[in-house]
Design an enzyme around this catalytic site. Structure first.
Site, PDB file in Angstrom:
ATOM      1  N   ASP A 279      -4.616  -9.285   6.199  1.00 31.46           N
ATOM      2  CA  ASP A 279      -5.015 -10.451   6.417  1.00 31.46           C
ATOM      3  C   ASP A 279      -4.041 -11.526   7.222  1.00 31.46           C
ATOM      4  O   ASP A 279      -2.998 -10.819   7.845  1.00 31.46           O
ATOM      5  CB  ASP A 279      -5.975 -11.307   5.191  1.00 31.46           C
ATOM      6  CG  ASP A 279      -7.002 -12.115   6.057  1.00 31.46           C
ATOM      7  OD1 ASP A 279      -8.338 -11.761   6.455  1.00 31.46           O
ATOM      8  OD2 ASP A 279      -6.556 -13.162   5.679  1.00 31.46           O
TER       9      ASP A 279
ATOM     10  N   LYS B 115     -11.863 -10.469  -1.200  1.00 31.87           N
ATOM     11  CA  LYS B 115     -10.747 -11.279  -0.839  1.00 31.87           C
ATOM     12  C   LYS B 115      -9.417 -11.598  -2.274  1.00 31.87           C
ATOM     13  O   LYS B 115     -10.199 -11.398  -2.767  1.00 31.87           O
ATOM     14  CB  LYS B 115     -10.872 -12.371  -0.388  1.00 31.87           C
ATOM     15  CG  LYS B 115     -10.172 -12.901   0.940  1.00 31.87           C
ATOM     16  CD  LYS B 115     -10.228 -12.274   2.291  1.00 31.87           C
ATOM     17  CE  LYS B 115      -9.756 -12.240   3.544  1.00 31.87           C
ATOM     18  NZ  LYS B 115     -10.315 -12.060   4.779  1.00 31.87           N
TER      19      LYS B 115
HETATM   20  N1  GLU Z   1      -8.916  -9.273   6.761  1.00 29.54           N
HETATM   21  C1  GLU Z   1     -10.171  -8.257   7.426  1.00 29.54           C
HETATM   22  C2  GLU Z   1     -11.628  -9.632   7.661  1.00 29.54           C
HETATM   23  O1  GLU Z   1     -11.199 -10.834   6.630  1.00 29.54           O
HETATM   24  C3  GLU Z   1     -10.299  -7.382   7.761  1.00 29.54           C
HETATM   25  C4  GLU Z   1     -10.810  -6.774   6.417  1.00 29.54           C
HETATM   26  C5  GLU Z   1     -10.655  -5.031   5.844  1.00 29.54           C
HETATM   27  O2  GLU Z   1     -10.236  -4.070   7.076  1.00 29.54           O
HETATM   28  O3  GLU Z   1     -11.095  -4.878   4.440  1.00 29.54           O
HETATM   29  O4  GLU Z   1     -12.016  -8.859   8.244  1.00 29.54           O
END
Ligand code: GLU
Length: 426
Positions: free
Chosen positions: A145, A105
């Site tokens: 996100d 992240k």
């Molecule tokens: N940000 C989204 C999550 O928290 C998607 C993450 C992604 O697709 O890699 O799951």
């Protein structure tokens, strides 16, 4: 440390999970400590000529199951502990939904709502250049996100591709269709949440028609979810965004009109729509009232959906929650103390790492299509998404019944079971 520190909470959740399902101590050690934390400076020349330097982060939590995978958020609240927790939750989420990825992240501590389009683009491209040594289609694959979207993903892909010397769409997911994105990716998180909710209603033999729902957060996730719930015949009675909200106890007449109103005005507050006319003067006629994003959590509804940020549900407001099902579409919306209250009140919490995993599931489909140069239809994507969500929900529900633990605890056990099948380096 405070209950509201997400990283402290994440580590406690891991401890509980390891009690419910003992794992190799080396695996536990690896999950307790992110593999790599990256902090970068992101200097930006503002339109007025002044220079501001933002902090950017990427935490690569774990890659036992595959490349690090998870979103990038732009928000003033972003800091290292938040990103560590979010990256850990991605490791768990990717294992729960069973995509061959680890967890990562990142983000920048910036308020993009206070920036011009040009500033946002310059900031993103600089952040991408700073991240490019540590990301890649087989190492770490970011995605959207909070406050990031397909356009931002495209800028990142372009910067990475320039440095890599070739077009590399698979370095990032959540791209627009014409830049290698997947059909169904915008809908995926909301649709996945809807599938998860349907699964648990079915397990509990609860009919969907007429169930009332309040949703905190009307971004990409909350808006698609609201739309699917409406289609199912549920009654969405309240919606909010960071600026305010609307409450109509008899049900919001049309989610798509509210969506259009929000797109035009930039806020959901005041979107009282009769036909295509949306304004405050309709509020009385619709029996509605204004509601704050905080108060929306305490409404007398069947289902509550926190779809905004972490720590929405705390020890202060948990006791006032009247819903009997909570569908966590945000990451980490419930503090540990609030979770304990829900457990004692026997409120069913469908945990974030399961409820919102539809987004990353379709990110995996997008990455797969990029790597194999395939194009799938929306029907195929939705069918595969439903398959993944249904199986994950069944696994978690079974574990929760077998071990007599909450769905959150069961989701963690499901993840640890999957992670345990992989070799951990000594
Ligand atoms: N940000 C989204 C999550 O928290 C998607 C993450 C992604 O697709 O890699 O799951």
């Amino acid at each position: 440390m405070s209950d509201n520190n997400p990283w402290t909470r994440a580590k406690k959740q891991l401890q509980t999970a390891a009690k419910n399902f003992p794992i190799d101590p080396m695996l536990l050690a690896r999950l307790q400590h992110p593999d790599r934390i990256v902090e970068v400076s992101v200097p930006l020349k503002r339109d007025d000529g002044s220079i501001v330097v933002y902090q950017g982060f990427r935490v690569q939590h774990n890659n036992i199951r595959g490349p690090y995978k998870g979103g990038l958020r732009f928000h003033p609240q972003v800091d290292m502990d938040e990103v560590k927790a979010l990256s850990f939750w991605m490791t768990i989420k990717n294992a729960v939904i069973d995509v061959p990825f680890g967890g990562g992240k990142g983000g920048v501590n910036v308020d993009p709502k206070k920036m011009s389009a040009g500033e946002l683009e310059r900031l993103t491209r600089e952040f991408a250049r700073k991240l490019s040594p540590v990301i890649g289609p087989y190492t770490d694959v970011p995605a959207p996100d909070v406050n990031t979207n397909g356009t931002i993903m495209t800028w990142i892909m372009e910067e990475y591709s320039k440095i890599a010397g070739k077009e590399t769409p698979a370095v990032i997911t959540g791209k627009p269709l014409e830049r290698g994105g997947s059909l169904g990716r915008p809908e995926a998180t909301g649709l996945g949440g809807y599938y998860a909710l349907l699964s648990f209603l079915k397990f509990k033999r609860i009919k969907t028609k007429g169930l009332t729902v309040a949703i905190q957060g009307f971004g990409n996730v909350g808006s698609f979810l609201a739309h699917y719930l409406e289609e199912e015949g549920m009654k969405v009675v309240a919606l909010s965004d960071s600026k305010g909200g609307i409450y109509m106890p008899a049900g919001i007449p049309s989610i798509s009109e509210v969506q259009k109103c929000k797109d035009a005005s930039g806020r959901v507050g005041g979107c009282y729509c009769i036909g295509s006319v949306c304004d405050m003067s309709n509020m009385k006629k619709l029996g509605g009232r204004e509601i704050s994003p905080e108060k929306i959590l305490e409404l007398p509804v069947d289902i509550l959906v926190p779809a905004a940020l972490e720590n929405a549900l705390t020890k202060e407001n948990a006791k006032k929650v009247k819903a009997h099902i909570i569908l966590e579409m945000a990451n980490g919306p419930t503090t540990a103390e609030a979770d304990a209250v829900f457990k004692s009140k026997r409120i069913t919490v469908i945990p974030d790492v399961l409820a919102n995993s539809g987004g990353v599931a379709v990110s995996y489909f997008e990455w797969y299509q990029n790597v194999h140069k395939e194009r799938w239809s929306k029907e195929a994507v939705f069918k595969k998404l439903k398959g993944k969500m249904d199986s994950a929900c069944e696994r978690v529900y079974e574990i929760s019944r077998e071990l007599k633990i909450s769905l959150r605890e069961a989701a963690y056990v499901s993840a640890l079971k999957s992670l345990s099948k992989f070799k951990v380096r000594p």
